[in-house]
Write a protein that holds these residues in place. Sequence first.
Motif, PDB file in Angstrom:
ATOM      1  N   TYR A   1       0.865  -1.249  -0.020  1.00 41.64           N
ATOM      2  CA  TYR A   1       0.041   0.176   0.005  1.00 41.64           C
ATOM      3  C   TYR A   1       0.877   1.301  -0.146  1.00 41.64           C
ATOM      4  N   ILE A   2       2.060   1.137   0.635  1.00 41.14           N
ATOM      5  CA  ILE A   2       2.977   2.230   0.696  1.00 41.14           C
ATOM      6  C   ILE A   2       4.324   1.930   0.543  1.00 41.14           C
ATOM      7  N   ALA A   3       5.107   2.764  -0.149  1.00 38.31           N
ATOM      8  CA  ALA A   3       6.484   2.499  -0.480  1.00 38.31           C
ATOM      9  C   ALA A   3       6.995   3.876  -0.604  1.00 38.31           C
ATOM     10  N   GLN A   4       7.352   4.494   0.615  1.00 41.32           N
ATOM     11  CA  GLN A   4       7.687   5.896   0.746  1.00 41.32           C
ATOM     12  C   GLN A   4       9.163   6.209   0.657  1.00 41.32           C
ATOM     13  N   TYR A   5       9.452   6.917  -0.356  1.00 37.41           N
ATOM     14  CA  TYR A   5      10.885   7.237  -0.434  1.00 37.41           C
ATOM     15  C   TYR A   5      11.175   8.485   0.616  1.00 37.41           C
ATOM     16  N   GLY A   6      12.166   8.358   1.555  1.00 40.41           N
ATOM     17  CA  GLY A   6      12.637   9.338   2.364  1.00 40.41           C
ATOM     18  C   GLY A   6      14.094   9.803   2.326  1.00 40.41           C
ATOM     19  N   GLN A   7      14.381  11.089   2.383  1.00 43.60           N
ATOM     20  CA  GLN A   7      15.684  11.467   2.305  1.00 43.60           C
ATOM     21  C   GLN A   7      16.426  11.796   3.432  1.00 43.60           C
ATOM     22  N   PHE A   8      15.891  12.094   4.534  1.00 44.69           N
ATOM     23  CA  PHE A   8      16.717  12.598   5.634  1.00 44.69           C
ATOM     24  C   PHE A   8      16.174  11.660   6.696  1.00 44.69           C
ATOM     25  N   ASP A   9      17.439  11.562   7.717  1.00 43.62           N
ATOM     26  CA  ASP A   9      17.123  10.865   9.003  1.00 43.62           C
ATOM     27  C   ASP A   9      16.765   9.402   8.854  1.00 43.62           C
TER      28      ASP A   9
END
Length: 271
Positions: free
Chosen positions: A16-24
């Motif tokens: 349902y979710i595959a969220q790219y994140g760039q920090f921490d």
Amino acid sequence: MGTRHLICVFWKGRWYIAQYGQFDGYPEGQGVKILKFLSVACNIDNLKSGLENFVYEPTNEEIEAIWAECEAWDEARRAQTNAWERNMFGINQLYPSLARETSAGLLGIIARTSRTEDEGDAEGDVEGGAQGPETKTPKKIPVCLQLEFANDSLFCEWAYVVDLDKEVFEVYGGSEKKHDRHRFKDVGDEQSPVPAFLCSFNFAEIFLMKNNSEFLDKVEEASNERAEEDEEDVDKSDIQRHATTTGVPLWRIEQDRLDDEDSEGSAQGSP
């Protein structure tokens, strides 16, 4: 700190979710945020409701329209002030679910949307089923599945999976080759690397945790064990290459290595 990562939610047999994140992206950052979210039982129910009723994947045309709207917001703000403020951009203000800075915060956004709907229904229950004037209609939440980032062994440093079917929270760090039972085995082609599994926590275990240290200590221990295994694999590969190059039997190379270690140990123990 710029630590790229992937935050995923698996439910009803699909992503349902595959969220790219760039920090921490470290466990001390996004890992702890997810842990705190899951430690509140009602958050899980609200997350499920939000995923089912409010989350959607926008089409390419809708994505283009979203970016155009965000750019217009940015231009309007620049016309008012040149002052830079973190997260004061159209994508963060209008569509935070698509922003790279949101990361684990997406879980809260989805859960709050579901909670807002429930509160609105309660406040709007008047005679005849009509809704009161203060009732708010929750906004649909666009998300982009970026599972392919899991195959980026260079930049995907950490990955987190919340499995709502099995009720477990999984932590991945670094990368490894695929195998039949791997969580990301169907992501990318057969030769694509995938995040290396470190450890998992069932929801019941999370509810009983007294502090974040219990979580972080287990992740650190698993990470250290993984590093030792990787080092052993590298040593074996080096030995294999040496045997192939020199024609010396593997057993002889291994015996020489053990003899060298014994000699070093004896020398260190000498007076």
